[in-house]
Design a protein around this motif. Sequence first.
Motif, PDB file in Angstrom:
ATOM      1  N   MET A   1       1.225  -1.140  -0.009  1.00 13.37           N
ATOM      2  CA  MET A   1       0.001  -0.252  -0.099  1.00 13.37           C
ATOM      3  C   MET A   1       1.092   1.669   0.022  1.00 13.37           C
ATOM      4  SD  MET A   1      -3.020   0.841  -0.585  1.00 13.37           S
ATOM      5  CE  MET A   1      -3.586  -0.685  -0.070  1.00 13.37           C
ATOM      6  N   ASN A   2       0.617   2.502  -0.700  1.00 11.74           N
ATOM      7  CA  ASN A   2       1.413   2.956  -0.689  1.00 11.74           C
ATOM      8  C   ASN A   2       0.757   3.844   0.881  1.00 11.74           C
ATOM      9  OD1 ASN A   2       1.298   3.184  -3.089  1.00 11.74           O
ATOM     10  ND2 ASN A   2       0.586   5.080  -4.029  1.00 11.74           N
ATOM     11  N   ASP A   3       1.378   4.348   1.560  1.00  4.82           N
ATOM     12  CA  ASP A   3       1.434   4.954   3.246  1.00  4.82           C
ATOM     13  C   ASP A   3       2.976   5.867   3.432  1.00  4.82           C
ATOM     14  OD1 ASP A   3       0.695   5.920   5.732  1.00  4.82           O
ATOM     15  OD2 ASP A   3       0.182   3.619   6.307  1.00  4.82           O
ATOM     16  N   ARG A   4       3.335   6.435   3.275  1.00  3.43           N
ATOM     17  CA  ARG A   4       4.073   7.488   3.199  1.00  3.43           C
ATOM     18  C   ARG A   4       4.640   8.009   4.677  1.00  3.43           C
ATOM     19  NH1 ARG A   4       0.663  11.938   1.618  1.00  3.43           N
ATOM     20  NH2 ARG A   4       2.052  11.985  -0.277  1.00  3.43           N
ATOM     21  N   ALA A   5       3.474   7.932   5.722  1.00  4.73           N
ATOM     22  CA  ALA A   5       3.463   8.253   7.109  1.00  4.73           C
ATOM     23  C   ALA A   5       4.536   6.835   7.808  1.00  4.73           C
ATOM     24  CB  ALA A   5       1.946   7.982   8.035  1.00  4.73           C
ATOM     25  N   LEU A   6       4.772   6.083   7.230  1.00  2.33           N
ATOM     26  CA  LEU A   6       5.389   4.667   7.646  1.00  2.33           C
ATOM     27  C   LEU A   6       6.624   4.333   7.685  1.00  2.33           C
ATOM     28  CD1 LEU A   6       2.553   2.076   7.335  1.00  2.33           C
ATOM     29  CD2 LEU A   6       3.295   3.014   9.380  1.00  2.33           C
TER      30      LEU A   6
END
Length: 558
Positions: free
Chosen positions: A171-176
Amino acid sequence: MAVKPDIEIAREASKRPIQEIGAKLDIGPDHLLPYGHDKAKVDQRFISGLSDRPNGRLILVTAINPTPAGEGKTTTTVGLGDGLSRIGKKAAICIREASLGPNFGMKGGAAGGGHAQIVPMEEMNLHFTGDFHAITSAHNLLAAMIDNHIYWGNEQEIDLRRVVWRRVLDMNDRALRDTVTSLGGVSNGFPRETGFDITVASEVMAILCLAEDLADLERRLGDMIVAYRRDHSPVFARDIGADGAMTVLLKDAMMPNLVQTLEHTPAFVHGGPFANIAHGCNSVIATKTALKLADYVVTEAGFGADLGAEKFFDIKCRKAGLSPDCVVLVATVRALKMNGGVGKDDLGAENVEAVTRGCANLGRHIHNLKGFGVPVVVAINHFTGDTEAEIAAVQDYVAGQGAEAHLCTHWAKGSAGTEALATRVAEIADGGAAQFAPLYPDEMPLWQKIETVAERIYHAHEATADTRIREQLHQWEAQGYGHLPVCMAKTQYSFSTDPNLRGAPEGHVVPVREVRLSAGAGFVVAICGEIMTMPGLPRHPAAEKIRLNAAGDIEGLF
């Protein structure tokens, strides 16, 4: 004539039972593990029994540098495969699986388009047969075992500052991208900095796509470097005892997936490594299986030819012993206009001069591909707004480069739109003109390999790196990794490391800011410029429009 949206065309497809598709390639029903009625995995024991059969012809589909105008590489791959079937050839298609991240972000899926699609499109672009979930689980099992090993005494003397194995999520998830784990006290372990990458960037994904069989898969998984000790010696996945359990999780994922096109051409859809940080090709086992079962196999490589085709030749073909017979280079008039300086909003107006200027990008790719000793044919993927003068300009330019260009209308007409291309590609592939050779020999030093790609493929003046990076390459050579190919990680939008520099730039500098050893996959990654291994979502991701309607059908996926 207006063409319906991709998802409507796919939903209305008259799919045949997967056993019928398997029969086209002489795969008996006992060797298929069905996932419903329209997709199946091919049994590993059946694949093992094919080794004595001769190989069919291998055709690579690649493209010019991608632009927002669109090129349609996968659509052309599917259209060409259907075109070969149309002219009576026994053909198969091999492409990568789609990642959930781009599907719910902005890129979309990876099943073709219009009347040149692979189905079932919705399942392929969502969970499919669960391969990506298995890869995610295997990767994160290793991450959990590393932290567990440290918690219970750290027998391998891992330096907590030098754990290089991160976690992954499809998944695209910049927070991680950057995280701290093991917070909350003594019972939760030792806090350390780490982060998440997207699953397609996992070395496990690259390994699955390069492994020859389950035994090779387990060996490669064990070879992965997960951390370093204080003396900088590597700690391998086998040192943690994870390679066996990871192989168990990947047992079914290792089997290629068989599906079909709208015109019922067999298609193997298997694996999906990142085309920046890894080699961007479907699995070796799927390609080799297809070559044993079909007379012509059409496959593709990620992004433009400067990334995808180079890695297909220098990594996949080198390691798997494959020898391609023909390359199809996809271009669109719209994309050539953008390379010629036209903005996206102005692409609808005829502009022969801009097309001609943009052809410099096409010409660079033709020149580069010929350097591998493989014949090149250009496919002009037709858009309805293209004019005869613009198309003629491309064809004339390509002829001047010693190649030929065919107008392809497969998006609107299916295989009828690629019949001429398929006929010519089959003639070339059968002609035996290919004299394939990788760009550089195994024994060339690692830094010289990086320079060779930068200078001969990107046409850069030089590649640069600080002393620390060069010393790291020398250290890996001393440890026995000098024979590995290099995997260049850079922007896909330009021959340079500047995504805004279109056309065919020359004399630029390729700065290598980091190198990574993928010891299990079997290549050294050279990171040039800014490359993200965990993408973020756009301001308005595609996920905002994806939903089930009252009839239970998916809306907004495409």
